[in-house]
Design a protein around this motif. Structure first.
Motif, mmCIF file in Angstrom:
data_model
loop_
_atom_site.group_PDB
_atom_site.id
_atom_site.type_symbol
_atom_site.label_atom_id
_atom_site.label_comp_id
_atom_site.label_asym_id
_atom_site.label_seq_id
_atom_site.Cartn_x
_atom_site.Cartn_y
_atom_site.Cartn_z
ATOM 1 N N ARG A 255 0.832 -1.206 0.000
ATOM 2 C CA ARG A 255 0.000 0.000 0.000
ATOM 3 C C ARG A 255 0.867 1.255 0.000
ATOM 4 N NH1 ARG A 255 -2.358 -0.767 4.534
ATOM 5 N NH2 ARG A 255 -3.938 -2.173 3.665
ATOM 6 N N ALA A 256 1.930 1.248 0.784
ATOM 7 C CA ALA A 256 2.840 2.404 0.834
ATOM 8 C C ALA A 256 3.512 2.619 -0.512
ATOM 9 C CB ALA A 256 3.884 2.204 1.930
ATOM 10 N N SER A 257 3.899 1.542 -1.166
ATOM 11 C CA SER A 257 4.529 1.649 -2.484
ATOM 12 C C SER A 257 3.570 2.249 -3.499
ATOM 13 C CB SER A 257 4.992 0.266 -2.943
ATOM 14 O OG SER A 257 5.542 0.324 -4.234
ATOM 15 N N ARG A 258 2.305 1.822 -3.475
ATOM 16 C CA ARG A 258 1.301 2.382 -4.396
ATOM 17 C C ARG A 258 1.087 3.854 -4.134
ATOM 18 N NH1 ARG A 258 -1.467 -2.134 -2.888
ATOM 19 N NH2 ARG A 258 -3.074 -0.919 -1.815
ATOM 20 N N MET A 259 1.053 4.242 -2.885
ATOM 21 C CA MET A 259 0.836 5.647 -2.542
ATOM 22 C C MET A 259 1.988 6.514 -3.027
ATOM 23 S SD MET A 259 -2.104 6.072 -1.301
ATOM 24 C CE MET A 259 -1.841 7.781 -0.795
ATOM 25 N N ARG A 260 3.211 6.028 -2.883
ATOM 26 C CA ARG A 260 4.364 6.802 -3.364
ATOM 27 C C ARG A 260 4.292 7.002 -4.877
ATOM 28 N NH1 ARG A 260 7.111 3.574 0.502
ATOM 29 N NH2 ARG A 260 7.763 2.085 -1.121
ATOM 30 N N LYS A 261 3.933 5.943 -5.578
ATOM 31 C CA LYS A 261 3.820 6.052 -7.037
ATOM 32 C C LYS A 261 2.693 6.996 -7.429
ATOM 33 C CE LYS A 261 4.631 2.972 -10.902
ATOM 34 N NZ LYS A 261 4.862 1.570 -11.306
ATOM 35 N N HIS A 262 1.598 6.923 -6.703
ATOM 36 C CA HIS A 262 0.460 7.796 -6.977
ATOM 37 C C HIS A 262 0.829 9.259 -6.763
ATOM 38 C CE1 HIS A 262 -3.719 9.081 -7.228
ATOM 39 N NE2 HIS A 262 -3.563 9.723 -6.081
ATOM 40 N N MET A 263 1.548 9.551 -5.719
ATOM 41 C CA MET A 263 1.942 10.935 -5.439
ATOM 42 C C MET A 263 2.907 11.454 -6.507
ATOM 43 S SD MET A 263 0.164 11.904 -2.985
ATOM 44 C CE MET A 263 0.959 13.512 -2.818
ATOM 45 N N ARG A 264 3.842 10.607 -6.944
ATOM 46 C CA ARG A 264 4.756 11.023 -8.013
ATOM 47 C C ARG A 264 3.988 11.343 -9.297
ATOM 48 N NH1 ARG A 264 8.137 6.800 -6.020
ATOM 49 N NH2 ARG A 264 7.449 5.419 -7.710
ATOM 50 N N ASP A 265 2.976 10.523 -9.566
ATOM 51 C CA ASP A 265 2.193 10.769 -10.778
ATOM 52 C C ASP A 265 1.383 12.050 -10.661
ATOM 53 O OD1 ASP A 265 1.200 9.924 -13.401
ATOM 54 O OD2 ASP A 265 -0.717 9.677 -12.375
ATOM 55 N N ARG A 266 0.859 12.333 -9.472
ATOM 56 C CA ARG A 266 0.100 13.586 -9.288
ATOM 57 C C ARG A 266 0.982 14.792 -9.578
ATOM 58 N NH1 ARG A 266 -5.106 13.167 -9.630
ATOM 59 N NH2 ARG A 266 -5.274 15.200 -8.641
ATOM 60 N N LEU A 267 2.246 14.731 -9.156
ATOM 61 C CA LEU A 267 3.175 15.827 -9.443
ATOM 62 C C LEU A 267 3.468 15.917 -10.940
ATOM 63 C CD1 LEU A 267 5.731 15.454 -6.508
ATOM 64 C CD2 LEU A 267 4.075 17.304 -6.845
#
Length: 345
Positions: A299-311
């Motif tokens: 879950r933490a890995s998905r969240m990090r990827k999601h935040m990078r994509d939002r940027l």
């Protein structure tokens, strides 16, 4: 008649290849073997620059067509012709991808294309950015059967805790999609129902897709020789008739401790999807703890990827959405193409 793209999604080993072949057996639809260019190229989209520029479109098309990681060769379409059509096509990321799939459909003189990759179930928001008129079919299978099957795959190197987590993630993602997407965009189908009564379930699916049902979909063996690469020996079952022989086989393929952990952690999800529990004894505490840790890390890995994509969305160099189908062109404010350009001769 619809020309919307169709994506088959779900947990790995849930029957998505079988469903891919059923769709590919429809006279209007072409669904290729899995490719490996859509997601990597999306996340690297800033690398390609502004795709409204011809040279940048050509560079991306060349990467898709020549890099061995993309599996473009599985589409069996002409590399140079693909690059030419991308260069002459609309300047957006989705249009470049869509051109490859449209050319695959042209190989079979079909007017509509789909794509299948189980992990897309967690990337639907991304796919809707690329193809805003897309439809999604989520094939759901008993999580215990998925875990048992994953363990046996030559390409699966993770443990049972990861396999359990993978199914939970797919079901949770499906729940979010069910709540947020319209009825003509998202559709759920159980593997067990599809294999039990293919004709009935495929007729309902065709209604969702706005297509006429075709009896050829019930027996997709012929499509397997075209749409399933020979090296994927784990899909050998797709070369035979649709069968229920593997339904519930988890009872013999999982160890007792795995059944206990799966039912303890997936129980509510299994029952919500209509699957009965065995009443297995409570699992060992260390197994539950290990599985929870695995779920949290993923879950933490998905969240990090999601935040990078939002940027990255704030710094996109060019349009993302495809401008090829009637729905995509309407959303982009473009004139509709003449029917002769979209219907095969």
């Amino acid at each position: 008649m619809s020309d919307r793209p169709v994506f088959v999604i779900g947990c790995p080993r849930s029957g998505t290849t079988m469903l891919q072949l059923m769709l590919h057996s429809h006279p209007r639809m072409a669904v290729p073997p899995e490719t490996r260019f859509l997601i990597p190229a999306y996340y690297r989209r800033r690398t390609w620059g502004d795709l409204r520029t011809v040279s940048r479109r050509r560079a991306l098309a060349q990467w898709i067509a020549t890099d061995r990681s993309t599996k473009f060769r599985e589409l069996k379409i002409d590399k140079d012709e693909f690059i030419r059509q991308v260069v002459e096509g609309p300047g957006s990321l989705g249009s470049v991808f869509g051109t490859a799939f449209r050319m695959y459909a042209d190989r079979f003189e079909k007017v509509r294309w789909g794509d299948k990759r189980p992990s897309y179930v967690k990337q639907v928001d991304l796919l809707l950015r690329l193809f805003p008129d897309a439809q999604f079919i989520h094939l759901i299978r008993d999580g215990r059967d998925c875990v048992a099957s994953l363990k046996e795959m030559p390409w699966y190197t993770l443990d049972s805790f990861h396999a359990i987590s993978t199914w939970a993630e797919a079901i949770d993602a499906g729940g979010r999609l069910r709540r947020t997407l319209s009825d003509d965009t998202y559709y759920e189908l159980r593997y067990e129902d599809l294999t039990d009564d293919p004709a009935t379930e495929l007729k309902k699916l065709c209604h969702f897709l706005d297509e006429e049902f075709s009896p050829a979909m019930i027996s997709p063996r012929e499509a397997a020789s075209v749409a399933v690469p020979q090296h994927k020996v784990w899909h050998s079952n797709t070369h035979g008739e649709v069968t229920r022989s593997r339904v519930g086989s988890w009872a013999k393929r999982l160890d007792d401790w795995e059944i206990a952990v799966a039912e303890h952690l997936l129980g509510d999800r299994l029952e919500s999807m209509g699957y009965e529990l065995t009443g297995a004894p409570k699992p060992a505490k260390e197994h539950v703890t290990a599985c929870h840790k695995t779920m949290q890390k993923r879950r933490a890995s998905r969240m990090r990827k999601h935040m990078r994509d939002r940027l990255n969305r704030l710094r996109e160099p060019s349009p993302v959405a495809a401008m090829l189908t009637s729905g995509q062109r309407a959303l982009a404010g473009l004139p509709q193409q003449h029917p002769e350009l979209t219907e095969p001769v």
